[in-house]
Design a protein around this motif. Structure first.
Motif, PDB file in Angstrom:
ATOM      1  N   THR A  67       0.858  -1.187   0.000  1.00 28.40           N
ATOM      2  CA  THR A  67       0.000   0.000   0.000  1.00 28.40           C
ATOM      3  C   THR A  67       0.896   1.239   0.000  1.00 28.40           C
ATOM      4  O   THR A  67       2.045   1.192   0.441  1.00 28.40           O
ATOM      5  N   ILE A  68       0.341   2.342  -0.503  1.00 29.11           N
ATOM      6  CA  ILE A  68       0.984   3.646  -0.316  1.00 29.11           C
ATOM      7  C   ILE A  68      -0.123   4.607   0.100  1.00 29.11           C
ATOM      8  O   ILE A  68      -1.158   4.684  -0.555  1.00 29.11           O
ATOM      9  N   LEU A  69       0.030   5.227   1.245  1.00 29.54           N
ATOM     10  CA  LEU A  69      -1.041   5.984   1.911  1.00 29.54           C
ATOM     11  C   LEU A  69      -2.279   5.104   2.081  1.00 29.54           C
ATOM     12  O   LEU A  69      -3.411   5.554   1.935  1.00 29.54           O
ATOM     13  N   GLY A  70      -2.040   3.828   2.352  1.00 28.42           N
ATOM     14  CA  GLY A  70      -3.137   2.915   2.682  1.00 28.42           C
ATOM     15  C   GLY A  70      -3.879   2.350   1.498  1.00 28.42           C
ATOM     16  O   GLY A  70      -4.843   1.615   1.678  1.00 28.42           O
TER      17      GLY A  70
ATOM     18  N   SER B 325      -8.402   1.260  10.428  1.00 32.94           N
ATOM     19  CA  SER B 325      -8.594   0.052   9.607  1.00 32.94           C
ATOM     20  C   SER B 325      -8.157   0.244   8.157  1.00 32.94           C
ATOM     21  O   SER B 325      -8.054  -0.719   7.403  1.00 32.94           O
ATOM     22  N   HIS B 326      -7.891   1.485   7.761  1.00 37.54           N
ATOM     23  CA  HIS B 326      -7.555   1.824   6.378  1.00 37.54           C
ATOM     24  C   HIS B 326      -6.444   0.938   5.816  1.00 37.54           C
ATOM     25  O   HIS B 326      -5.355   0.853   6.388  1.00 37.54           O
ATOM     26  N   GLY B 327      -6.736   0.276   4.700  1.00 34.02           N
ATOM     27  CA  GLY B 327      -5.695  -0.498   4.037  1.00 34.02           C
ATOM     28  C   GLY B 327      -5.267  -1.749   4.792  1.00 34.02           C
ATOM     29  O   GLY B 327      -4.110  -2.147   4.741  1.00 34.02           O
ATOM     30  N   THR B 328      -6.201  -2.380   5.507  1.00 32.81           N
ATOM     31  CA  THR B 328      -5.893  -3.659   6.162  1.00 32.81           C
ATOM     32  C   THR B 328      -6.754  -4.746   5.526  1.00 32.81           C
ATOM     33  O   THR B 328      -7.497  -4.492   4.577  1.00 32.81           O
ATOM     34  N   GLN B 329      -6.711  -5.943   6.102  1.00 34.20           N
ATOM     35  CA  GLN B 329      -7.542  -7.035   5.585  1.00 34.20           C
ATOM     36  C   GLN B 329      -9.032  -6.739   5.755  1.00 34.20           C
ATOM     37  O   GLN B 329      -9.864  -7.376   5.115  1.00 34.20           O
ATOM     38  N   VAL B 330      -9.370  -5.778   6.599  1.00 33.78           N
ATOM     39  CA  VAL B 330     -10.778  -5.367   6.699  1.00 33.78           C
ATOM     40  C   VAL B 330     -11.248  -4.866   5.333  1.00 33.78           C
ATOM     41  O   VAL B 330     -12.353  -5.187   4.876  1.00 33.78           O
ATOM     42  N   THR B 331     -10.407  -4.094   4.680  1.00 32.88           N
ATOM     43  CA  THR B 331     -10.757  -3.586   3.349  1.00 32.88           C
ATOM     44  C   THR B 331     -10.928  -4.735   2.365  1.00 32.88           C
ATOM     45  O   THR B 331     -11.861  -4.751   1.556  1.00 32.88           O
ATOM     46  N   ALA B 332     -10.026  -5.718   2.436  1.00 34.42           N
ATOM     47  CA  ALA B 332     -10.125  -6.864   1.527  1.00 34.42           C
ATOM     48  C   ALA B 332     -11.423  -7.632   1.769  1.00 34.42           C
ATOM     49  O   ALA B 332     -12.099  -8.061   0.831  1.00 34.42           O
ATOM     50  N   MET B 383     -15.301 -16.502   3.510  1.00 35.27           N
ATOM     51  CA  MET B 383     -14.060 -15.784   3.210  1.00 35.27           C
ATOM     52  C   MET B 383     -14.097 -14.387   3.813  1.00 35.27           C
ATOM     53  O   MET B 383     -13.126 -13.901   4.394  1.00 35.27           O
ATOM     54  N   THR B 384     -15.267 -13.751   3.709  1.00 36.46           N
ATOM     55  CA  THR B 384     -15.400 -12.409   4.254  1.00 36.46           C
ATOM     56  C   THR B 384     -15.237 -12.412   5.772  1.00 36.46           C
ATOM     57  O   THR B 384     -14.549 -11.557   6.331  1.00 36.46           O
ATOM     58  N   PHE B 385     -15.849 -13.413   6.437  1.00 34.94           N
ATOM     59  CA  PHE B 385     -15.715 -13.459   7.890  1.00 34.94           C
ATOM     60  C   PHE B 385     -14.257 -13.644   8.300  1.00 34.94           C
ATOM     61  O   PHE B 385     -13.760 -12.932   9.168  1.00 34.94           O
ATOM     62  N   VAL B 386     -13.559 -14.596   7.679  1.00 39.61           N
ATOM     63  CA  VAL B 386     -12.182 -14.838   8.151  1.00 39.61           C
ATOM     64  C   VAL B 386     -11.290 -13.630   7.857  1.00 39.61           C
ATOM     65  O   VAL B 386     -10.438 -13.276   8.667  1.00 39.61           O
ATOM     66  N   LEU B 387     -11.508 -12.972   6.714  1.00 41.54           N
ATOM     67  CA  LEU B 387     -10.698 -11.783   6.433  1.00 41.54           C
ATOM     68  C   LEU B 387     -11.038 -10.657   7.409  1.00 41.54           C
ATOM     69  O   LEU B 387     -10.173  -9.861   7.779  1.00 41.54           O
ATOM     70  N   THR B 388     -12.296 -10.604   7.832  1.00 44.18           N
ATOM     71  CA  THR B 388     -12.665  -9.573   8.803  1.00 44.18           C
ATOM     72  C   THR B 388     -11.965  -9.806  10.139  1.00 44.18           C
ATOM     73  O   THR B 388     -11.452  -8.875  10.763  1.00 44.18           O
ATOM     74  N   PHE B 389     -11.936 -11.087  10.571  1.00 41.37           N
ATOM     75  CA  PHE B 389     -11.201 -11.388  11.804  1.00 41.37           C
ATOM     76  C   PHE B 389      -9.728 -11.051  11.631  1.00 41.37           C
ATOM     77  O   PHE B 389      -9.116 -10.424  12.493  1.00 41.37           O
ATOM     78  N   ALA B 390      -9.153 -11.476  10.497  1.00 43.39           N
ATOM     79  CA  ALA B 390      -7.747 -11.174  10.249  1.00 43.39           C
ATOM     80  C   ALA B 390      -7.529  -9.666  10.318  1.00 43.39           C
ATOM     81  O   ALA B 390      -6.574  -9.184  10.933  1.00 43.39           O
ATOM     82  N   GLY B 391      -8.452  -8.932   9.706  1.00 40.51           N
ATOM     83  CA  GLY B 391      -8.306  -7.478   9.661  1.00 40.51           C
ATOM     84  C   GLY B 391      -8.431  -6.853  11.037  1.00 40.51           C
ATOM     85  O   GLY B 391      -7.726  -5.888  11.358  1.00 40.51           O
TER      86      GLY B 391
END
Ligand code: HEM
Ligand code: HEM
Ligand SMILES: [Fe+2]
Lengths: 150, 456
Positions: A67-70, B325-332, B383-391
């Motif tokens: 990522t860059i700036l998230g 949470s920006h740019g973590t597995q939550v986003t995925a 898949m969404t649940f596990v990525l949410t936990f990961a995030g």
């Protein structure tokens, strides 16, 4: 849906309202554009080297791991603040050397560790890339990320 | 099928389904690299695999939309498509572009070349010549369908569908603008990405759902079209300024934290309205349509879109939450269920509805198709649940505790294994769906009877 709202009224509200909100949006983005060029970034430091560094960043699709700036992929660390993680704000020379050494040594091939692809950079390309990362670390981001880990 | 040219949709959808298979297979490989990082690391690194996954997704969804337009517009405008030749030319152009992009990515052709090289901005990696080809294809398409609509009956469904498709083309033009200032780059990058999925694509979604409801439930057109205008009004009123939820941390002014939080929260409304709409139409409708699988996909579409886009979107859209949470597995997690619920399901719904008409048979392989619905939806939800936990774990360890990225990732291995399992189920579900649609048609008997012809 009730008789209060006729279909043609709903249609007019849709077209009129959308145009209204889009006009506001364009106005705000115009201001944002101005703000980005004058306030949140320092365009006087946006040199040819930084811009070339951005092209090298794109040429290798770094964004599809990092990522860059998230924004980007979540496979590898945030790089918007990597310059600060390497203490580039305090000792730019050593940070630059350390970052160069890091990139030249990829991929590590260590079993079970995520790998960077094998990139072939000239010394100038490495310099430009690092200038781009250095410049990116100076963007005023409303204090994001929360800490150095990125 | 009432109009010959509706059959154009068939080839668009076959191409779309082929790319659907490519997309989920690439996703599976990407998911495998997450748990076995040395896999293919020199031959086909993660970033290339991810490009194949995301680009195949976007292209197949667009091919699906084009197919839907070619199927719906003749029936709605009561007029054959202006020029089938242009339609097939457009398809060939898109397929050549897709193939060109894939070959460029995999073999790393012309690196850095301004026209032939990969362009390296997320989702917009296509070489310039492919982008221009896409624009030419879009223009050919818009010319073709606009003339058709102008020559025939004008309905709210065609109006909104056309507006959505015009919007897709117009906002795609911003993919050509790539300034050297990273902040400006990001500001306009979102004009393609956000104004697509949370703007004009929603117009396509609402109008295609409206068409399906019209056909499956037999509710009065007046009622359906009024709903349609209300849904798309709430979509654009919230979604345009909602772009602000991407302007929090990229060097844009502070006021976006407020505008973005407020308006993007309102983006839940159109998705909720689509749930109400589809369920109420089915409730009110008197028609007992035999294509139960199409109905399942349509209801599944609005429901899963509400959860993926609405609930999972709202979860991280307020700026105090997004700061962490920006740019973590939550986003995925959110990206997966939103795309699947809204746009994958939409395409599979209209295909399930239309293919029997195109082949001129009664609905077929219904059970198989419904099994694929439950398998795909269940696996994507998992898949969404596990990525949410990961995030959530990632957000806490990395953003709150300040632990380094790579250390945190080691803590998430279990979730990534579970994601891989879910991914395998998705691949099986996708192949099952393709087989149910294009494979041998067991119960398919006879030409479509009068009972299947919608009586408006
Ligand atoms: C129809 C089903 C699917 C859809 C719509 C979909 C969509 C997407 C999207 C939009 C992204 C970009 C994520 C982002 O930037 O937020 C992505 C990334 C990814 N997808 Fe999928 N995907 C699907 C199925 C799968 C499957 C079956 C797997 C296999 C396990 C998978 C694995 C991945 C991985 C590993 C990434 C990269 C995430 C990262 O950057 O770290 N996806 N997918
Ligand atoms: C069907 C509609 C939607 C789709 C397909 C979708 C898809 C996506 C994708 C793929 C991303 C990641 C983009 C990237 O690569 O950086 C994203 C980010 C985001 N989405 Fe959505 N989305 C939808 C609707 C919504 C809605 C309705 C909301 C809010 C209520 C929302 C809130 C967000 C937020 C806050 C982010 C930024 C996450 C971050 O900070 O990392 N989305 N969306
Ligand atoms: Fe968005």
């Amino acid at each position: 849906m009730s008789e209060l709202l006729t279909k043609s009224a709903a249609r007019n509200i849709f077209y009129g309202g959308s145009a209204f909100f889009f006009a506001i949006f364009i106005g705000l983005v115009a201001h944002t554009h101005y703000y980005a060029r004058t306030t949140s970034t320092d365009e006087s430091r946006l040199t040819a080297s930084v811009i070339n560094g951005k092209h090298i960043w794109e040429k290798h699709a770094c964004i599809n791991c990092h990522t860059i700036l998230g924004e980007g992929a979540y496979f590898a660390p945030e790089l918007g603040n990597v310059w600060l993680r390497y203490d580039g704000d305090k000792d730019p020379k050593s940070a630059r050397e350390a970052l160069k050494a890091w990139m030249i040594n990829q991929p590590t091939g260590i079993e079970g560790r995520r790998q960077m692809p094998k990139f072939v950079f000239t010394d100038k390309e490495l310099d430009d890339l690092i200038s781009f990362l250095e410049w990116s670390s100076t963007i005023k981001t409303n204090n994001w990320p929360p800490n150095k880990a990125g | 099928m009432k109009y010959q040219t509706q059959a154009i949709a068939k080839w668009y959808w076959i191409a779309a389904l082929a790319l659907f298979a490519v997309q989920v297979l690439a996703g599976l490989v990407a998911g495998y690299i997450y748990v076995q990082p040395n896999f293919l690391s020199e031959l086909l690194p993660f970033n290339i695999v991810r490009m194949l996954h995301s680009n195949a997704l976007i292209v197949w969804l667009l091919l699906g939309f084009f197919g839907a337009a070619y199927y719906i517009i003749p029936e709605e405008s009561e007029h054959e498509i202006h020029s089938p030749a242009i339609a097939y030319f457009q398809l060939i152009l898109l397929l050549v572009g897709t193939l060109g992009a894939v070959v460029t990515y995999i073999f790393n052709l012309f690196p850095g070349n301004p026209i032939f090289g990969m362009q390296g901005r997320e989702f917009l990696e296509q070489p310039l010549w492919v982008k221009l080809g896409i624009i030419v294809a879009a223009l050919a398409f818009l010319y073709n369908v606009t003339l058709t609509v102008l020559a025939g009956r004008k309905t709210a469904i065609t109006n909104i569908l056309l507006l959505g498709l015009w919007g897709i083309a117009v906002f795609f033009l911003f993919s050509l603008y790539n300034p050297g200032n990273l902040v400006l780059d990001k500001v306009y990058w979102w004009w393609v990405v956000h104004l697509w999925v949370e703007g004009v694509w929603e117009l396509v979604m609402a109008s295609v759902l409206a068409f399906i409801m019209l056909k499956l439930t037999g509710v009065d057109r007046e009622v359906i079209e009024k709903w349609l205008y209300v849904i798309v009004a709430t979509a654009l009123f919230s979604g345009v300024l909602g772009t602000g939820h991407h302007y929090y941390w990229i060097g844009a002014p502070y006021y976006w934290t407020w505008i973005g939080s407020i308006f993007s929260s309102l983006e839940v409304i159109p998705f909720f309205a689509m749930v109400l709409f589809t369920f109420m139409m089915v409730w009110k409708g008197k028609r007992n349509h035999p294509n139960k699988a199409a109905l399942l996909w349509a209801l599944g579409c609005s429901t899963l879109a509400f959860f993926g886009a609405g609930v999972w979107g709202f979860m991280h859209t307020l700026h105090p939450v997004n700061y962490y949470s920006h740019g973590t597995q939550v986003t995925a997690a959110h990206g997966h269920l939103a795309f699947f619920g809204a746009y994958v399901s939409l395409n599979l719904a209209i295909m399930t509805y239309a293919f029997p008409h195109i082949f001129g048979v009664k609905p077929y392989n219904q059970v198989l198709n419904m099994v694929s619905f439950w398998l795909l939806s269940g696996a994507m939800a998992f898949m969404t649940f596990v990525l949410t936990f990961a995030g959530a774990v990632q957000t806490h360890l990395q953003r709150v505790m300040g632990m380094s990225y790579m250390e945190v990732q080691d803590q998430l291995a279990l979730f990534y294994w579970m994601r891989l399992g879910a991914g395998l189920a998705v691949v099986i579900g996708a192949l099952l769906f393709i087989y149910a649609i294009l494979g041998p048609k067991k119960e398919a008997t006879g030409l479509e009877g009068a009972a299947l012809q919608p009586a408006e």
